[in-house]
Enzyme design. Structure first.
Site, short mmCIF file in Angstrom:
data_model
loop_
_atom_site.label_atom_id
_atom_site.label_comp_id
_atom_site.label_asym_id
_atom_site.label_seq_id
_atom_site.Cartn_x
_atom_site.Cartn_y
_atom_site.Cartn_z
N ASP A 224 0.81 -1.23 0.00
CA ASP A 224 0.00 0.00 0.00
C ASP A 224 0.84 1.28 0.00
OD1 ASP A 224 -2.20 -1.57 -0.14
OD2 ASP A 224 -2.78 -1.35 1.96
N ARG A 290 -18.26 -10.05 -2.68
CA ARG A 290 -17.49 -9.76 -1.47
C ARG A 290 -17.57 -8.25 -1.23
NH1 ARG A 290 -12.16 -7.88 -0.09
NH2 ARG A 290 -10.83 -9.38 1.01
#
Ligand SMILES: *[C@@H]1O[C@H](CO)[C@@H](O)[C@H](O)[C@H]1NC(C)=O
Ligand SMILES: *[C@@H]1O[C@H](CO)[C@@H](O)[C@H](O)[C@H]1NC(C)=O
Length: 311
Positions: A224, A290
């Site tokens: 990230d 999801r």
């Protein structure tokens, strides 16, 4: 005499029989002793064979950090050494990671709150959605996947957006975000007032449709802090259940020794320091949808954003 003779005969006969019986017993004992040892050895060999086949024929070694079926009554924390990544950025004492790792908690957000947020995600994403299986809605910027691109929901739907989202929904989002921030601060020993919400922060809905653009390719391993320099802590709030609402889609930390998964569960929060100590990916979703929310934090006030609000 006869009696005596018979007695003798009987005695010798019976002792012969006794001997036979004793031999039989000894053999039985020997064979049952063998059985007792052979069975566990066979089981051991069979288990060994099965795990060998498992490791050989599945391409990766997977360790489950937290399964869907478990309900954690306190945060489960896994510390890892911090990478050097943070040294490339300005250091903010009380926030910049000095303790790194991952944690999972099922007590930050209630199931009821997760269900509300899931309805919000479903309603928001149903306004459009990506053709390629991975749709996002960023409440802060208003970005919503539409076909092969994005639109700004606030501009595109104007006042109609108030039929979909209420002030109460935004309040819930802010409350949840605040609690996640506290949990991260507590786990990593930070001053939560030195942490800021940063972008992007978004709802995601992933189904099994195949990717149409690179925006749909959520399954690549990534870091990230490399993807978004501003990130210092990443968190994910799951809104649906692995194996119940969808298949695949487990979150995977990729360590050099093994892959470690977190199985999504509605209301489960997973958070981690954003550097390369937490290389990760999401498995491809094979069925169902999801839903999750990504909430990210920075230590740099220059990258801080406000809680999202209705325009
Ligand atoms: C982890 O998973 C990836 C992708 O499935 C695989 O390429 C890699 O070999 C796995 N790592 C380990 C240590 O098994
Ligand atoms: C996945 O979601 C998109 C966007 O909502 C939708 O167009 C598509 O039909 C869905 N695919 C499946 C397999 O449900």
């Amino acid at each position: 005499m006869t009696v005596h003779r018979r007695g003798i005969t009987k005695n010798s006969e019976s002792s012969a029989i006794e001997k036979k019986i004793k031999r039989g017993n000894a053999q039985r004992q020997a064979s049952s002793w063998k059985d007792n040892v052979t069975i566990p050895i066979m089981i051991l060999l069979a288990t060994g064979l099965v795990s060998w086949m498992y490791y050989t024929w599945t391409d990766d070694r997977i360790q489950t950090l937290v399964s869907r079926g478990e309900l954690l009554t306190q945060a489960r924390v896994f510390t890892v050494d911090c990478s050097e990544d943070y040294k490339k950025y300005k250091v903010f004492p009380g926030c910049t990671p000095t303790k790194c790792g991952r944690a999972v908690s099922d007590i930050v957000v209630t199931l009821e709150e997760a269900q509300k947020l899931r309805r919000l995600a479903e309603q928001g994403l149903s306004l459009a959605g990506s053709d390629g299986g991975a749709s996002i809605l960023d409440l802060h910027s208003g970005a919503l996947s539409m076909g092969k691109q994005f639109v700004n929901v606030y501009r595109y739907f104007k006042d109609q957006i108030r039929d979909v989202f209420t002030e109460e929904d935004f309040q819930l989002y802010s409350d949840v975000r605040g609690r996640i921030q506290m949990a991260i601060a507590e786990t990593f020993g930070l001053d939560s007032s030195q942490m800021y919400l940063t972008k992007p922060t978004f709802f995601s809905g992933i189904n099994s449709s195949s990717a149409k653009t690179t925006h749909d390719e959520y399954w690549h391993p990534h870091i990230d802090k490399e993807t978004y320099g501003s990130f210092d802590y990443t968190s994910l709030l799951y809104l649906s259940d692995y194996g119940v609402d969808f298949g695949g889609g487990r979150f995977v930390f990729m360590d050099s020794s093994s892959n470690k998964t977190v199985e999504p569960r509605a209301g489960r929060v997973s958070f981690f320091s954003s550097g390369s100590e937490n290389l990760h990916h999401v498995e491809k979703v094979t069925w169902g949808t999801r839903f999750a929310i990504t909430v990210s934090f920075t230590c740099d006030p220059d990258y801080a954003i406000d809680n999202p609000s209705l325009p």
